[in-house]
Scaffold this motif. Structure first.
Motif, PDB file in Angstrom:
ATOM      1  N   ALA A 139      -6.348 -57.876 108.306  1.00 50.52           N
ATOM      2  CA  ALA A 139      -6.354 -56.669 109.144  1.00 50.52           C
ATOM      3  C   ALA A 139      -5.004 -56.428 109.814  1.00 50.52           C
ATOM      4  CB  ALA A 139      -7.450 -56.778 110.200  1.00 50.52           C
ATOM      5  N   CYS A 140      -4.225 -57.493 109.979  1.00 51.15           N
ATOM      6  CA  CYS A 140      -2.903 -57.388 110.614  1.00 51.15           C
ATOM      7  C   CYS A 140      -1.771 -57.257 109.596  1.00 51.15           C
ATOM      8  CB  CYS A 140      -2.669 -58.592 111.521  1.00 51.15           C
ATOM      9  SG  CYS A 140      -3.729 -58.583 112.994  1.00 51.15           S
ATOM     10  N   GLY A 141      -2.111 -57.025 108.341  1.00 54.66           N
ATOM     11  CA  GLY A 141      -1.097 -56.750 107.330  1.00 54.66           C
ATOM     12  C   GLY A 141      -0.635 -57.921 106.492  1.00 54.66           C
ATOM     13  N   TYR A 142      -1.216 -59.089 106.682  1.00 56.99           N
ATOM     14  CA  TYR A 142      -0.842 -60.240 105.856  1.00 56.99           C
ATOM     15  C   TYR A 142      -1.501 -60.110 104.490  1.00 56.99           C
ATOM     16  CZ  TYR A 142       1.461 -62.593 109.679  1.00 56.99           C
ATOM     17  OH  TYR A 142       2.336 -62.906 110.686  1.00 56.99           O
ATOM     18  N   GLN A 143      -0.838 -60.644 103.489  1.00 59.76           N
ATOM     19  CA  GLN A 143      -1.370 -60.637 102.136  1.00 59.76           C
ATOM     20  C   GLN A 143      -1.496 -62.067 101.631  1.00 59.76           C
ATOM     21  OE1 GLN A 143       1.205 -58.156  99.779  1.00 59.76           O
ATOM     22  NE2 GLN A 143       0.530 -56.293 100.803  1.00 59.76           N
ATOM     23  N   GLN A 144      -2.509 -62.274 100.820  1.00 61.77           N
ATOM     24  CA  GLN A 144      -2.716 -63.592 100.229  1.00 61.77           C
ATOM     25  C   GLN A 144      -1.571 -63.913  99.274  1.00 61.77           C
ATOM     26  OE1 GLN A 144      -6.578 -64.438  98.348  1.00 61.77           O
ATOM     27  NE2 GLN A 144      -5.432 -65.294  96.643  1.00 61.77           N
ATOM     28  N   ILE A 145      -1.022 -65.106  99.415  1.00 59.65           N
ATOM     29  CA  ILE A 145      -0.028 -65.621  98.478  1.00 59.65           C
ATOM     30  C   ILE A 145      -0.697 -66.608  97.521  1.00 59.65           C
ATOM     31  CG2 ILE A 145       2.094 -66.990  98.248  1.00 59.65           C
ATOM     32  CD1 ILE A 145       2.896 -65.868 101.051  1.00 59.65           C
ATOM     33  N   GLU A 146      -1.531 -67.490  98.106  1.00 56.62           N
ATOM     34  CA  GLU A 146      -2.167 -68.513  97.284  1.00 56.62           C
ATOM     35  C   GLU A 146      -3.383 -69.096  98.002  1.00 56.62           C
ATOM     36  OE1 GLU A 146      -0.923 -72.799  95.275  1.00 56.62           O
ATOM     37  OE2 GLU A 146       0.289 -72.011  96.907  1.00 56.62           O
ATOM     38  N   ARG A 147      -4.463 -69.294  97.259  1.00 58.54           N
ATOM     39  CA  ARG A 147      -5.613 -70.039  97.777  1.00 58.54           C
ATOM     40  C   ARG A 147      -5.365 -71.510  97.467  1.00 58.54           C
ATOM     41  NH1 ARG A 147      -9.479 -67.504 100.172  1.00 58.54           N
ATOM     42  NH2 ARG A 147      -9.574 -65.258  99.930  1.00 58.54           N
ATOM     43  N   THR A 148      -5.572 -72.343  98.446  1.00 61.00           N
ATOM     44  CA  THR A 148      -5.267 -73.754  98.297  1.00 61.00           C
ATOM     45  C   THR A 148      -6.272 -74.567  99.103  1.00 61.00           C
ATOM     46  OG1 THR A 148      -3.459 -75.370  98.417  1.00 61.00           O
ATOM     47  CG2 THR A 148      -3.548 -73.713 100.182  1.00 61.00           C
ATOM     48  N   ALA A 149      -5.990 -75.820  99.305  1.00 62.71           N
ATOM     49  CA  ALA A 149      -6.856 -76.687 100.114  1.00 62.71           C
ATOM     50  C   ALA A 149      -6.007 -77.796 100.711  1.00 62.71           C
ATOM     51  CB  ALA A 149      -7.978 -77.271  99.265  1.00 62.71           C
ATOM     52  N   SER A 150      -6.530 -78.375 101.774  1.00 59.90           N
ATOM     53  CA  SER A 150      -5.839 -79.483 102.428  1.00 59.90           C
ATOM     54  C   SER A 150      -5.866 -80.720 101.554  1.00 59.90           C
ATOM     55  CB  SER A 150      -6.533 -79.798 103.754  1.00 59.90           C
ATOM     56  OG  SER A 150      -7.810 -80.375 103.497  1.00 59.90           O
ATOM     57  N   ALA A 151      -5.062 -81.687 101.942  1.00 63.70           N
ATOM     58  CA  ALA A 151      -5.197 -83.019 101.349  1.00 63.70           C
ATOM     59  C   ALA A 151      -6.588 -83.529 101.736  1.00 63.70           C
ATOM     60  CB  ALA A 151      -4.109 -83.945 101.891  1.00 63.70           C
ATOM     61  N   PRO A 152      -7.186 -84.383 100.907  1.00 62.37           N
ATOM     62  CA  PRO A 152      -8.544 -84.847 101.222  1.00 62.37           C
ATOM     63  C   PRO A 152      -8.604 -85.714 102.480  1.00 62.37           C
ATOM     64  CG  PRO A 152      -7.759 -85.768  99.129  1.00 62.37           C
ATOM     65  CD  PRO A 152      -6.688 -84.891  99.659  1.00 62.37           C
ATOM     66  N   VAL A 153      -9.665 -85.507 103.250  1.00 62.11           N
ATOM     67  CA  VAL A 153      -9.987 -86.344 104.405  1.00 62.11           C
ATOM     68  C   VAL A 153     -11.364 -86.923 104.110  1.00 62.11           C
ATOM     69  CG1 VAL A 153     -10.457 -86.388 106.881  1.00 62.11           C
ATOM     70  CG2 VAL A 153      -8.666 -84.879 105.979  1.00 62.11           C
ATOM     71  N   ASP A 154     -11.426 -88.226 103.918  1.00 62.43           N
ATOM     72  CA  ASP A 154     -12.690 -88.874 103.519  1.00 62.43           C
ATOM     73  C   ASP A 154     -13.292 -88.184 102.297  1.00 62.43           C
ATOM     74  OD1 ASP A 154     -12.502 -90.740 105.602  1.00 62.43           O
ATOM     75  OD2 ASP A 154     -13.524 -89.385 106.996  1.00 62.43           O
ATOM     76  N   GLY A 155     -12.418 -87.791 101.371  1.00 57.72           N
ATOM     77  CA  GLY A 155     -12.853 -87.174 100.130  1.00 57.72           C
ATOM     78  C   GLY A 155     -13.145 -85.681 100.216  1.00 57.72           C
ATOM     79  N   VAL A 156     -12.938 -85.081 101.370  1.00 57.06           N
ATOM     80  CA  VAL A 156     -13.260 -83.661 101.574  1.00 57.06           C
ATOM     81  C   VAL A 156     -11.977 -82.867 101.769  1.00 57.06           C
ATOM     82  CG1 VAL A 156     -14.444 -81.998 103.064  1.00 57.06           C
ATOM     83  CG2 VAL A 156     -15.464 -84.249 102.648  1.00 57.06           C
ATOM     84  N   ARG A 157     -11.848 -81.791 100.999  1.00 57.33           N
ATOM     85  CA  ARG A 157     -10.711 -80.872 101.143  1.00 57.33           C
ATOM     86  C   ARG A 157     -11.168 -79.631 101.901  1.00 57.33           C
ATOM     87  NH1 ARG A 157      -6.309 -81.610  97.728  1.00 57.33           N
ATOM     88  NH2 ARG A 157      -6.534 -83.318  96.262  1.00 57.33           N
ATOM     89  N   VAL A 158     -10.305 -79.137 102.781  1.00 53.72           N
ATOM     90  CA  VAL A 158     -10.611 -77.929 103.545  1.00 53.72           C
ATOM     91  C   VAL A 158      -9.939 -76.749 102.849  1.00 53.72           C
ATOM     92  CG1 VAL A 158     -10.370 -76.768 105.774  1.00 53.72           C
ATOM     93  CG2 VAL A 158     -10.724 -79.253 105.694  1.00 53.72           C
ATOM     94  N   PRO A 159     -10.704 -75.712 102.466  1.00 51.05           N
ATOM     95  CA  PRO A 159     -10.078 -74.552 101.822  1.00 51.05           C
ATOM     96  C   PRO A 159      -9.190 -73.793 102.805  1.00 51.05           C
ATOM     97  CG  PRO A 159     -12.446 -74.183 102.143  1.00 51.05           C
ATOM     98  CD  PRO A 159     -12.154 -75.574 102.581  1.00 51.05           C
ATOM     99  N   LEU A 160      -8.030 -73.366 102.310  1.00 48.85           N
ATOM    100  CA  LEU A 160      -7.034 -72.650 103.108  1.00 48.85           C
ATOM    101  C   LEU A 160      -6.438 -71.530 102.266  1.00 48.85           C
ATOM    102  CD1 LEU A 160      -5.276 -75.836 104.509  1.00 48.85           C
ATOM    103  CD2 LEU A 160      -6.772 -74.303 105.819  1.00 48.85           C
TER     104      LEU A 160
END
Length: 167
Positions: A139-160
């Motif tokens: 809504a503030c004018g940013y555009q997606q560059i890439e969908r990614t994820a965090s490094a795993p924490v206890d085997g779980v990645r956080v989508p970013l």
């Protein structure tokens, strides 16, 4: 509701960290699983270099901490300075108190960061959005560059989502 802002100082760190913990725990619901929210607490947080660099804002609503966020002239934590002529400023660590969500706090913080970065010669900004923050940034004018994820924490990645905007 009257919003005011100021730069954070070291004495503010406990209140900022408390707000961040509540924002992660509550505002990610509906976007992330319980495991991803738990991992988010390890992945996300405050880069205290932003406070030291005097680029981290606090927004208060009627004297109560409502949100915080900042920008960096550094590529990563404690890294060398970016070149405003060719590099994007980095918007970082944006959090809104759940009691003040969707009331203009995040938009104000983002505008403060963008104005400060532009005043130092940056022509663009980038940020790593959470899934719950992505609608605000779009809504503030940013555009997606890439969908990614965090490094795993206890085997779980956080989508970013890596996002960018011309200033």
């Amino acid at each position: 509701m009257s919003l005011t802002h100021r730069l954070a100082v070291e004495a503010d760190l406990p209140a900022l960290k408390d707000l961040m913990g509540r924002a992660i725990a509550e505002l990610q619901r509906g976007f992330l699983s319980d495991a991803e929210i738990a991992a988010s607490h390890a992945v996300m947080g405050l880069d205290t270099q932003l406070v030291a660099d005097r680029t981290y804002f606090m927004v208060e609503a009627d004297g109560r901490l409502a949100g915080c966020g900042g920008w960096s002239r550094r590529a990563t934590l404690d890294a060398a300075l970016l070149d405003p002529a060719k590099d994007a400023a980095r918007v970082r660590a944006m959090y809104t108190d759940p009691a003040f969500a969707r009331r203009g706090v995040g938009r104000l913080i983002l505008s403060l960061c963008e104005a400060a970065a532009a005043a130092e010669g940056f022509r663009s900004a980038q940020l790593m959005a959470t899934l719950s923050g992505e609608p605000l940034y779009l809504a503030c004018g940013y555009q997606q560059i890439e969908r990614t994820a965090s490094a795993p924490v206890d085997g779980v990645r956080v989508p970013l989502v890596l996002m960018g905007k011309a200033l």
